[in-house]
Design a protein around this motif. Structure first.
Motif, PDB file in Angstrom:
ATOM      1  N   ASN A  22      40.998  86.721   2.083  1.00  0.00           N
ATOM      2  CA  ASN A  22      40.547  85.864   0.983  1.00  0.00           C
ATOM      3  C   ASN A  22      39.044  86.015   0.740  1.00  0.00           C
ATOM      4  N   LYS A  65      39.040  82.868  18.030  1.00  0.00           N
ATOM      5  CA  LYS A  65      38.752  83.348  16.672  1.00  0.00           C
ATOM      6  C   LYS A  65      38.615  84.866  16.665  1.00  0.00           C
ATOM      7  N   GLU A  67      42.203  84.593   6.215  1.00  0.00           N
ATOM      8  CA  GLU A  67      40.872  84.093   5.862  1.00  0.00           C
ATOM      9  C   GLU A  67      39.944  85.262   5.523  1.00  0.00           C
ATOM     10  N   PHE A  81      36.401  84.338  12.351  1.00  0.00           N
ATOM     11  CA  PHE A  81      37.424  83.905  11.415  1.00  0.00           C
ATOM     12  C   PHE A  81      38.632  83.374  12.163  1.00  0.00           C
ATOM     13  N   ASN A  82      39.349  82.438  11.514  1.00  0.00           N
ATOM     14  CA  ASN A  82      40.546  81.857  12.112  1.00  0.00           C
ATOM     15  C   ASN A  82      41.739  82.795  12.041  1.00  0.00           C
ATOM     16  N   SER A  83      41.818  83.603  10.981  1.00  0.00           N
ATOM     17  CA  SER A  83      42.964  84.492  10.796  1.00  0.00           C
ATOM     18  C   SER A  83      42.589  85.644   9.882  1.00  0.00           C
TER      19      SER A  83
END
Length: 123
Positions: free
Chosen positions: A87, A51, A84, A79-81
């Motif tokens: 957003n 992550k 994300e 965070f995954n990406s």
């Protein structure tokens, strides 16, 4: 009884979701910091990590500890990406305006500049 339980579940879910949306930097809620309209974000993946850790600069200092994005208890958020992160920043009221590269100590970083969508009123 089912309606009451259903409403209670949505209420609890709303509280959890609202808390999860608040991000902190250097012990302060990002949305509570006044007179800051531009920030930069750097996302890094540590060695063997899956992550991303996020570091946010609004002019508070250069140490990673002062810039790390955390929750209210100062626990780092992961965070995954980058999508994300983007957003989340959009939901927080920030707009991505530019991206650039920075080379520091022979390592290349990609930084993202965000601007506050609605500027706070100056008193």
């Amino acid at each position: 009884m089912k309606k009451i339980m259903f409403a209670l579940c949505f209420w609890l879910l709303g509280i959890v979701f609202a808390k999860a949306q608040t991000i902190y930097v250097n012990g302060q809620s990002l949305n509570a910091i006044r007179n800051v309209n531009y920030i930069t974000i750097k996302a890094e993946k540590a060695w063997l990590a899956t992550k991303l850790s996020v570091f946010l600069d609004y002019g508070q200092g250069n140490s990673p500890r002062e810039q790390e994005v955390t929750d209210a208890n100062r626990k780092p958020l992961f965070f995954n990406s980058k999508v994300e992160i983007f957003n989340l920043m959009d939901r927080q009221g920030w707009e991505l305006v530019d991206t650039y590269e920075e080379i520091k100590e022979g390592k290349t970083f990609i930084l993202h500049i965000f601007k506050r969508k609605i500027l706070p009123r100056v008193k």
